[in-house]
Design an enzyme around this catalytic site. Structure first.
Site, PDB file in Angstrom:
ATOM      1  N   GLY A  11     -59.478  47.905  44.912  1.00 56.78           N
ATOM      2  CA  GLY A  11     -60.294  47.414  43.794  1.00 56.78           C
ATOM      3  C   GLY A  11     -60.972  46.100  44.154  1.00 56.78           C
ATOM      4  N   ASN A  33     -55.152  54.782  43.784  1.00 54.96           N
ATOM      5  CA  ASN A  33     -55.515  56.154  43.406  1.00 54.96           C
ATOM      6  C   ASN A  33     -57.036  56.313  43.259  1.00 54.96           C
ATOM      7  OD1 ASN A  33     -56.135  54.945  40.992  1.00 54.96           O
ATOM      8  ND2 ASN A  33     -55.027  56.407  39.712  1.00 54.96           N
ATOM      9  N   ASP A  57     -50.613  57.216  43.291  1.00 55.33           N
ATOM     10  CA  ASP A  57     -50.680  56.758  41.907  1.00 55.33           C
ATOM     11  C   ASP A  57     -49.383  56.011  41.590  1.00 55.33           C
ATOM     12  OD1 ASP A  57     -50.568  56.780  38.987  1.00 55.33           O
ATOM     13  OD2 ASP A  57     -52.322  58.099  39.147  1.00 55.33           O
ATOM     14  N   LEU A  72     -51.151  45.118  41.622  1.00 51.73           N
ATOM     15  CA  LEU A  72     -52.447  44.919  40.956  1.00 51.73           C
ATOM     16  C   LEU A  72     -52.988  46.206  40.333  1.00 51.73           C
ATOM     17  CD1 LEU A  72     -52.338  42.411  42.940  1.00 51.73           C
ATOM     18  CD2 LEU A  72     -54.794  42.655  43.156  1.00 51.73           C
ATOM     19  N   TYR A 144     -54.333  48.045  27.178  1.00 52.95           N
ATOM     20  CA  TYR A 144     -54.354  47.113  28.302  1.00 52.95           C
ATOM     21  C   TYR A 144     -53.456  45.909  28.007  1.00 52.95           C
ATOM     22  CZ  TYR A 144     -56.353  44.058  31.937  1.00 52.95           C
ATOM     23  OH  TYR A 144     -56.531  43.224  33.020  1.00 52.95           O
TER      24      TYR A 144
HETATM   25  P1  NAD Z   1     -60.321  46.946  39.577  1.00 50.49           P
HETATM   26  O1  NAD Z   1     -60.503  47.990  38.557  1.00 50.49           O
HETATM   27  O2  NAD Z   1     -61.452  46.679  40.520  1.00 50.49           O
HETATM   28  O3  NAD Z   1     -59.026  47.221  40.443  1.00 50.49           O
HETATM   29  C1  NAD Z   1     -57.916  47.940  39.993  1.00 50.49           C
HETATM   30  C2  NAD Z   1     -57.464  48.854  41.101  1.00 50.49           C
HETATM   31  O4  NAD Z   1     -56.286  49.567  40.681  1.00 50.49           O
HETATM   32  C3  NAD Z   1     -58.513  49.908  41.476  1.00 50.49           C
HETATM   33  O5  NAD Z   1     -58.658  49.978  42.871  1.00 50.49           O
HETATM   34  C4  NAD Z   1     -57.937  51.201  40.886  1.00 50.49           C
HETATM   35  O6  NAD Z   1     -58.390  52.358  41.556  1.00 50.49           O
HETATM   36  C5  NAD Z   1     -56.462  50.954  41.028  1.00 50.49           C
HETATM   37  N1  NAD Z   1     -55.648  51.762  40.112  1.00 50.49           N
HETATM   38  C6  NAD Z   1     -55.845  51.948  38.786  1.00 50.49           C
HETATM   39  N2  NAD Z   1     -54.891  52.759  38.291  1.00 50.49           N
HETATM   40  C7  NAD Z   1     -54.068  53.078  39.332  1.00 50.49           C
HETATM   41  C8  NAD Z   1     -52.920  53.883  39.454  1.00 50.49           C
HETATM   42  N3  NAD Z   1     -52.396  54.528  38.413  1.00 50.49           N
HETATM   43  N4  NAD Z   1     -52.336  54.005  40.678  1.00 50.49           N
HETATM   44  C9  NAD Z   1     -52.861  53.365  41.753  1.00 50.49           C
HETATM   45  N5  NAD Z   1     -53.954  52.590  41.697  1.00 50.49           N
HETATM   46  C10 NAD Z   1     -54.542  52.450  40.490  1.00 50.49           C
HETATM   47  O7  NAD Z   1     -59.942  45.603  38.800  1.00 50.49           O
HETATM   48  P2  NAD Z   1     -59.664  44.130  39.323  1.00 50.49           P
HETATM   49  O8  NAD Z   1     -60.551  43.241  38.597  1.00 50.49           O
HETATM   50  O9  NAD Z   1     -59.652  44.092  40.806  1.00 50.49           O
HETATM   51  O10 NAD Z   1     -58.193  43.902  38.772  1.00 50.49           O
HETATM   52  C11 NAD Z   1     -57.047  43.917  39.596  1.00 50.49           C
HETATM   53  C12 NAD Z   1     -55.837  43.498  38.787  1.00 50.49           C
HETATM   54  O11 NAD Z   1     -56.019  42.172  38.282  1.00 50.49           O
HETATM   55  C13 NAD Z   1     -55.567  44.392  37.580  1.00 50.49           C
HETATM   56  O12 NAD Z   1     -54.178  44.558  37.431  1.00 50.49           O
HETATM   57  C14 NAD Z   1     -56.115  43.589  36.422  1.00 50.49           C
HETATM   58  O13 NAD Z   1     -55.469  43.898  35.228  1.00 50.49           O
HETATM   59  C15 NAD Z   1     -55.836  42.170  36.882  1.00 50.49           C
HETATM   60  N6  NAD Z   1     -56.759  41.217  36.223  1.00 50.49           N
HETATM   61  C16 NAD Z   1     -58.061  41.150  36.580  1.00 50.49           C
HETATM   62  C17 NAD Z   1     -58.901  40.262  35.930  1.00 50.49           C
HETATM   63  C18 NAD Z   1     -60.368  40.116  36.293  1.00 50.49           C
HETATM   64  O14 NAD Z   1     -61.076  39.338  35.655  1.00 50.49           O
HETATM   65  N7  NAD Z   1     -60.888  40.789  37.299  1.00 50.49           N
HETATM   66  C19 NAD Z   1     -58.407  39.451  34.902  1.00 50.49           C
HETATM   67  C20 NAD Z   1     -57.075  39.580  34.551  1.00 50.49           C
HETATM   68  C21 NAD Z   1     -56.247  40.447  35.227  1.00 50.49           C
END
Ligand code: NAD
Ligand code: UDP
Length: 314
Positions: A11, A33, A57, A72, A144
Site C-alpha cells: 500500500g 492481499n 489475507d 498495516l 474503520y
Molecule cells: P493503503 O490502502 O494504501 O494500504 C493498505 C494496504 O493493506 C493495501 O496494500 C491493501 O491491499 C492491504 N490490505 C487491505 N486489507 C488487507 C487484508 N485483509 N489482508 C492483507 N492486506 C490487506 O492505505 P495506507 O494509507 O497505506 O494505510 C496503511 C495503514 O496505515 C492502514 O492500517 C491505515 O489504517 C493506517 N493509517 C493510514 C493513514 C493515512 O493517512 N494514510 C492514517 C491513519 C492510519
C-alpha cells in the site's frame, strides 16, 4: 540484519516502509492481499534478494519466523473501507488477532498502525493520547474507527495477558507519492483534479480541518517507535501539528499547480470530523521525533508524482 514482516506492505505507507527497512539493511517480507495496494508500489524492490512479496489475507493465520512485525493491512480511505465494511472490521480485528498470535508464538514485537480516527469527531483539541474519543459505534465510518479501536484493545490484552511486546501508533492524515490516484482521500483528489483542470470537490463548506503529514516523516517515527524500549507501548500520536482547513488546502493545491480548476461544494459525508490536530508531546519526548517536512514541500513531491502518474510514467 533483522527479518521484518510488513502487512499491507504494497500500500501507500507500507511500500515506503518496506523501502526504508531494506535501505537500513534488513530483510523484508511484504504481505498483502492487493485490495487497495498495488504491485507497482513495490515492483522496484522485487530485484532485491532481501525482499519477498507474499499474497495473503491477514484475516487468515500466517506462519513465519521474523524479528519484528509491522501490522498495516487495512484499507484507509473512506470509499475503500466503506466498500465492504464487514471485511474492514474483519481485517482490523482478525488481522490483529492473527498478527498478535504470531508475535506471541515467535516472541517478536508488533507495531500496530492505528489511527487518529479512534478520536472520532473529537471534543478535545488538539488530540492527546489520553483522550478516549467521540466515536459513533453504528455509523458509516464505524467499521474503520471501531475496527481500529478493537485492534488497540487486542494489543493491550495480548500485552497484559501474554506479555506480547506491542507498540501502538495513531497515525494522522498522511500523504505523499504512491497514494492511489482514485483513493478518494482529500490530497490525492485535489491534486489529481487540479492537474486535470477539473472541479475541486470540497465536501461541506471546507471549514473542517486536518493536519497533513508527509509520508517520510511518518516512516521516521514508525522506525523510532519500533526501536523504543519494550516498556514503551504507546499509544503515541504520529502526525504533523500544522492544521489547515480543507478550503486552505484546496487553494494551496490550485496555487501550486497553476490550475484553472474551480472549487465546487458537495455534501459533507456523515460523521466527518470537524477538527483534527495531533498533540505530539509524547512522541517528542519518547521518540525524540517531530515532523520536518512543510506542507508546500511535501505537496511539491506529491504533485510531481501525480504528474507522472497521469502521463503513465511511474
Ligand atoms: P493503503 O490502502 O494504501 O494500504 C493498505 C494496504 O493493506 C493495501 O496494500 C491493501 O491491499 C492491504 N490490505 C487491505 N486489507 C488487507 C487484508 N485483509 N489482508 C492483507 N492486506 C490487506 O492505505 P495506507 O494509507 O497505506 O494505510 C496503511 C495503514 O496505515 C492502514 O492500517 C491505515 O489504517 C493506517 N493509517 C493510514 C493513514 C493515512 O493517512 N494514510 C492514517 C491513519 C492510519
Ligand atoms: N474531502 C473533501 N473533498 C474530497 C475528499 C475529501 O472535501 O474530494 C474532505 C473530507 O470530507 C474530510 C477531509 O477532506 O473532511 C479529509 O478527508 P480524507 O478522506 O482525506 O480523510 P479523513 O476524513 O479520513 O480524515
Amino acid at each position: 540484519m533483522k527479518k521484518i514482516l510488513v502487512t499491507g506492505g504494497s500500500g501507500f505507507i507500507g511500500s515506503h516502509l518496506c523501502e526504508r527497512l531494506l535501505k537500513e539493511g534488513n530483510e523484508v517480507i511484504c504481505l498483502d492481499n492487493f485490495f487497495t495496494g498495488q504491485k507497482k508500489n513495490v515492483v522496484h524492490l522485487l530485484s532485491n534478494p532481501f525482499f519477498e512479496l507474499v499474497r495473503h489475507d491477514v484475516t487468515q493465520p500466517y506462519f513465519v519466523e521474523v524479528d519484528q512485525i509491522y501490522n498495516l493491512a487495512c484499507p484507509a480511505s473512506p470509499i475503500h473501507y466503506q466498500f465492504n465494511p464487514i471485511k474492514t472490521v474483519k481485517t482490523s480485528v482478525m488481522g490483529a488477532i492473527n498478527m498478535l498470535g504470531l508475535a506471541k508464538r515467535i516472541k517478536a514485537p508488533m507495531l500496530q498502525a492505528s489511527t487518529s480516527e479512534v478520536y472520532g469527531d473529537p471534543h478535545v483539541h488538539p488530540q492527546v493520547e489520553s483522550y478516549w474519543g467521540n466515536v459513533n459505534p453504528i455509523g458509516i465510518r464505524s467499521c474503520y474507527d471501531e475496527g481500529k479501536r478493537c485492534a488497540e484493545t487486542l494489543c493491550m490484552d495480548y500485552h497484559r495477558q501474554n506479555g506480547v511486546k506491542v507498540k501502538i501508533i495513531r497515525i494522522f492524515n498522511t500523504y505523499g507519492p504512491r497514494m492511489f490516484m482514485h483513493d478518494g482521500r482529500v490530497v490525492s483528489n485535489f491534486v489529481v483534479q487540479a492537474l486535470q483542470n477539473e472541479d475541486i470537490t470540497i465536501y461541506g463548506d471546507g471549514s473542517q480541518t486536518r493536519s497533513f503529514q508527509y509520508v517520510d516523516d511518518l516512516i521516521d517515527g514508525m522506525l523510532k517507535m519500533m526501536n523504543t524500549p519494550d516498556s514503551f507501548i504507546g499509544p503515541v500520536n504520529l502526525g504533523n501539528p500544522c492544521e489547515f482547513t480543507i478550503k486552505q488546502l484546496a487553494q494551496t493545491v490550485i496555487d501550486m499547480t497553476g490550475s484553472r480548476s474551480k472549487i465546487v461544494y458537495k455534501p459533507l459525508p456523515a460523521d466527518d470530523p470537524v477538527q483534527r490536530k495531533p498533540d505530539i508531546s509524547l512522541a517528542r519526548k519518547n521518540l525524540d521525533w517531530e515532523p520536518r517536512i512543510k506542507l508546500e514541500d511535501g505537496l511539491a513531491k506529491t504533485i510531481a508524482y501525480f504528474e507522472n502518474e497521469l502521463r503513465g510514467l511511474n
